[in-house]
Design a protein around this motif. Structure first.
Motif, mmCIF file in Angstrom:
data_model
loop_
_atom_site.group_PDB
_atom_site.id
_atom_site.type_symbol
_atom_site.label_atom_id
_atom_site.label_comp_id
_atom_site.label_asym_id
_atom_site.label_seq_id
_atom_site.Cartn_x
_atom_site.Cartn_y
_atom_site.Cartn_z
ATOM 1 N N VAL A 10 -62.165 13.079 -51.339
ATOM 2 C CA VAL A 10 -63.585 12.863 -51.657
ATOM 3 C C VAL A 10 -63.709 11.451 -52.241
ATOM 4 C CG1 VAL A 10 -63.400 14.026 -53.925
ATOM 5 C CG2 VAL A 10 -65.625 13.723 -52.870
ATOM 6 N N PHE A 11 -64.662 10.712 -51.690
ATOM 7 C CA PHE A 11 -64.881 9.318 -52.109
ATOM 8 C C PHE A 11 -66.136 9.288 -52.981
ATOM 9 C CE2 PHE A 11 -66.971 5.190 -50.511
ATOM 10 C CZ PHE A 11 -66.302 4.382 -51.415
ATOM 11 N N LEU A 12 -66.033 8.666 -54.146
ATOM 12 C CA LEU A 12 -67.196 8.557 -55.041
ATOM 13 C C LEU A 12 -67.560 7.095 -55.209
ATOM 14 C CD1 LEU A 12 -65.068 10.849 -56.327
ATOM 15 C CD2 LEU A 12 -67.008 11.215 -57.831
ATOM 16 N N CYS A 13 -68.797 6.756 -54.878
ATOM 17 C CA CYS A 13 -69.223 5.362 -55.025
ATOM 18 C C CYS A 13 -70.735 5.333 -55.176
ATOM 19 C CB CYS A 13 -68.774 4.565 -53.796
ATOM 20 S SG CYS A 13 -69.006 2.793 -53.976
ATOM 21 N N PHE A 14 -71.225 4.487 -56.072
ATOM 22 C CA PHE A 14 -72.633 4.566 -56.465
ATOM 23 C C PHE A 14 -73.392 3.266 -56.237
ATOM 24 C CE2 PHE A 14 -70.099 7.728 -58.609
ATOM 25 C CZ PHE A 14 -70.833 8.889 -58.413
ATOM 26 N N GLY A 15 -73.027 2.556 -55.186
ATOM 27 C CA GLY A 15 -73.809 1.390 -54.774
ATOM 28 C C GLY A 15 -73.502 0.148 -55.582
ATOM 29 N N TRP B 138 -62.194 6.924 -56.322
ATOM 30 C CA TRP B 138 -63.386 6.813 -57.179
ATOM 31 C C TRP B 138 -63.641 5.356 -57.529
ATOM 32 C CZ3 TRP B 138 -63.328 9.343 -62.759
ATOM 33 C CH2 TRP B 138 -64.574 9.142 -63.353
ATOM 34 N N SER B 139 -64.776 4.846 -57.079
ATOM 35 C CA SER B 139 -65.176 3.498 -57.461
ATOM 36 C C SER B 139 -65.901 3.588 -58.801
ATOM 37 C CB SER B 139 -66.098 2.903 -56.392
ATOM 38 O OG SER B 139 -66.743 1.763 -56.897
ATOM 39 N N LEU B 140 -65.216 3.131 -59.833
ATOM 40 C CA LEU B 140 -65.727 3.275 -61.209
ATOM 41 C C LEU B 140 -65.960 1.888 -61.791
ATOM 42 C CD1 LEU B 140 -66.146 4.875 -63.879
ATOM 43 C CD2 LEU B 140 -63.678 4.746 -64.215
ATOM 44 N N ARG B 141 -67.199 1.639 -62.197
ATOM 45 C CA ARG B 141 -67.472 0.306 -62.763
ATOM 46 C C ARG B 141 -68.254 0.443 -64.066
ATOM 47 N NH1 ARG B 141 -68.963 -0.500 -57.520
ATOM 48 N NH2 ARG B 141 -70.811 -1.744 -57.891
ATOM 49 N N VAL C 62 -69.460 11.320 -52.397
ATOM 50 C CA VAL C 62 -70.432 11.513 -53.478
ATOM 51 C C VAL C 62 -71.153 10.187 -53.641
ATOM 52 C CG1 VAL C 62 -70.742 11.997 -55.929
ATOM 53 C CG2 VAL C 62 -69.032 13.265 -54.612
ATOM 54 N N SER C 63 -72.451 10.189 -53.334
ATOM 55 C CA SER C 63 -73.170 8.920 -53.203
ATOM 56 C C SER C 63 -74.448 8.905 -54.026
ATOM 57 C CB SER C 63 -73.516 8.714 -51.721
ATOM 58 O OG SER C 63 -74.413 7.654 -51.559
ATOM 59 N N ALA D 221 -72.588 14.201 -50.844
ATOM 60 C CA ALA D 221 -73.165 14.975 -51.941
ATOM 61 C C ALA D 221 -74.031 13.999 -52.718
ATOM 62 C CB ALA D 221 -72.080 15.561 -52.837
ATOM 63 N N THR D 222 -75.246 14.405 -53.024
ATOM 64 C CA THR D 222 -76.240 13.449 -53.546
ATOM 65 C C THR D 222 -76.205 13.346 -55.070
ATOM 66 O OG1 THR D 222 -77.930 15.168 -53.673
ATOM 67 C CG2 THR D 222 -77.799 13.921 -51.613
ATOM 68 N N TRP D 223 -76.143 12.122 -55.539
ATOM 69 C CA TRP D 223 -76.262 11.855 -56.976
ATOM 70 C C TRP D 223 -77.093 10.578 -57.139
ATOM 71 C CZ3 TRP D 223 -71.827 12.971 -60.873
ATOM 72 C CH2 TRP D 223 -72.287 12.796 -62.167
ATOM 73 N N PRO D 224 -78.415 10.713 -56.943
ATOM 74 C CA PRO D 224 -79.275 9.530 -57.007
ATOM 75 C C PRO D 224 -79.371 8.997 -58.425
ATOM 76 C CG PRO D 224 -80.601 11.510 -56.890
ATOM 77 C CD PRO D 224 -79.178 11.948 -56.739
#
Ligand SMILES: O=c1ccn([C@@H]2O[C@H](COP(=O)(O)OP(=O)(O)O[C@H]3O[C@H](CO)[C@@H](O)[C@H](O)[C@H]3O)[C@@H](O)[C@H]2O)c(=O)[nH]1
Length: 486
Positions: A279-284, A310-313, A367-368, A386-389
């Motif tokens: 699962v890839f997690l990245c939030f733009g 997981w792209s964590l910033r 997870v976007s 999977a949505t996480w706006p």
């Protein structure tokens, strides 16, 4: 033969700039008579955009029909902390844009065919009008979002409605581009605030009506309902709608701003994971969470037992419109021992080479934050989301993806985070995250979603091929541009 030149003016920031440049490149590739000049606005200290434009300029060959002009960076605006910072910044460029257009009209060996602006840059339409040039929009979000924006414009300017009534409201709106009622909770927050910012943005959107046509970064098969509504009664005006996408940056080297972790290392790691297991997690480009929320995500990942990337910033400094940067050491915000315990099954990175990651066979879910570019990239690669706006129109996108299109699982649909990262107004607990990730990645959980996403993957590629829906829409746009210079 005399060439037709288009002037593209995207708003500052990487996401709008990249898709605009890709749109421009595609038009050049489609028609040898078109040339494009992109006017680039850089926010003070925007090293990410600086890096991207430098790479782009050095890759352009001198005979290229793509020209970049950097608008002046106004350092004094760096200290502008007003709510309207972005709009002030864009409007401060009017004088420069007028000069550039005037020079191009005098000197160019092409005929200026018009300007193409994005949703925040419609104040330049007045300049185009001064020079009797056509204006077009390149809309970087969904057709459904375009429909909502135009609907809100008519509610405010024709029906005298006060949108602040929808703040914290359980109301639902009937919006022509949506087949089901749209909860007020997913409306872009900017419209619900009482103040000059929302009024200004609505005025910008009203100017869409003065344009000749709107290219939308979507494709008919993905948003058939919204596009149908827009083309018939959605706007009530005469603009043509061109669903021309998905317009993606398939050559990521230009935008890769990775500092700590090279793409190679990340892809090597993925090479060692089994198919569809990660699962890839990245939030733009602007996504970040405070420490509390980061810990909750970490606990969820650990409890899920799922492989993860997981792209964590870290959040930008308070009040600053800066891209979140990678942590020097992510362990400072992760639970004690997390990195050790998840070694082998999980990897925490800074900036992700997102397209390369989504294209990798090991990635099975995303997870976007539901930024529209990320959404299109995920669809293009056939990876369920999977949505996480968090901010902007992302709640609306999440609603569309989960409820209208059925191509995403919901972590949340209406989660909100303050754009300036001043205060988290929402929080998702680890169990809620874990269970959504399990549904997303589970063998039985998301069969319908996986099926639809994989259909859309094929359709997105077909749309761009010769004879495909977006290919035809691009041809119609080009025809309009060429005809109007004849
Ligand atoms: O670690 C990262 C983070 C982002 N990206 C890329 O950056 C882009 C991000 O674009 P998008 O998904 O659209 O998100 P934002 O950067 O948040 O984009 C803004 O612009 C979009 C288009 O208008 C809106 O949909 C969003 O809500 C708005 O926040 C995509 O191409 C990603 O592949 C990376 O490559 N690596």
């Amino acid at each position: 033969m005399k060439k037709a030149e288009l002037i593209f003016i995207p708003s500052p920031g990487l996401s709008h700039l990249i898709s605009t440049v890709e749109m421009a490149k595609l038009l050049l590739q489609r028609d040898g008579c078109i040339s494009v000049t992109v006017l680039i606005m850089k926010l003070p200290n925007d090293l990410v955009v600086e890096n991207y434009t430098q790479k782009l300029s050095s890759a352009a060959n001198p005979s290229s029909r793509l020209r970049l002009i950097n608008l002046p960076v106004q350092d004094e605006l760096a200290s502008n902390k007003s709510e309207n910072f972005l709009f002030d910044f864009i409007e401060s460029q009017v004088i420069h844009v007028r000069d550039i257009l005037s020079n191009l009209i005098e000197s160019s060996d092409s005929q200026l065919a018009g300007i193409v602006v994005d949703m925040f840059c419609t104040s330049f339409i007045d300049i185009a009008n001064e020079f009797s040039l056509n204006s077009y929009i390149f809309f970087t979000s969904s057709a459904a979002c375009l429909g909502l924006f135009l609907h809100l414009v008519s509610l405010v300017f024709e029906n005298d409605q006060d949108l602040t009534q929808y703040k914290n409201s359980d109301a639902e709106l009937h919006v022509p581009c949506f087949s089901r009622p749209v909860p007020a909770k997913v409306l872009p927050f900017m419209f619900l605030e009482d103040g000059p910012k929302s009024t200004k943005f609505l005025r910008y959107l009203k100017k869409f009506r003065e344009t000749k046509g709107i290219m939308v970064n979507t494709f008919s098969e993905l948003e058939s309902y919204a596009i149908q509504a827009l083309s018939t009664d959605g706007i009530g005006n005469t603009q043509k709608i061109y669903p021309v996408g998905p317009i993606l940056n398939l050559n990521e080297n230009e935008s890769n701003t990775s500092k700590n972790e090279s793409e190679e290392v990340i892809l090597d790691w993925l090479n060692n994971q089994s198919e569809s297991s990660v699962v890839f997690l990245c939030f733009g480009s602007m996504g970040s969470f405070d420490e509390c929320q980061v810990k909750e995500i970490a606990i969820a990942l650990e409890n899920s037992g799922q492989s993860f990337l997981w792209s964590l910033r870290k959040p930008s400094p308070k009040g600053k419109m800066e891209y979140p940067k990678a942590y020097d050491d992510p362990q400072q915000v992760l639970p004690d021992g997390f990195v050790e315990r998840t070694k082998g099954i999980g990897k925490v990175i800074g900036w992700a080479p997102q397209m390369a990651v989504l294209s990798h066979p090991a990635v099975g879910g995303f997870v976007s934050h539901c930024g529209w570019n990320s959404t299109l990239e995920s669809v293009w690669c056939g990876v369920p989301m999977a949505t996480w706006p968090m901010y902007a129109e992302q709640q609306l996108n999440a609603f569309e993806l989960v409820k209208e299109l059925g191509i995403a699982e919901a972590i949340r649909i209406d989660f909100r985070r303050d754009f300036k990262a001043e205060s988290p107004v929402d929080f998702v607990g680890s169990e809620e995250i874990r269970s959504a990730i399990s549904r997303l990645m589970g063998k039985d959980g998301n069969i319908e979603i996986s099926k639809k996403v994989s259909e859309m993957k094929n359709k997105s590629r077909m749309a761009l091929q010769e004879g495909g829906s977006s290919y035809i829409a691009q041809s119609l746009f080009i025809e309009d541009v060429i005809n109007s210079t004849a």
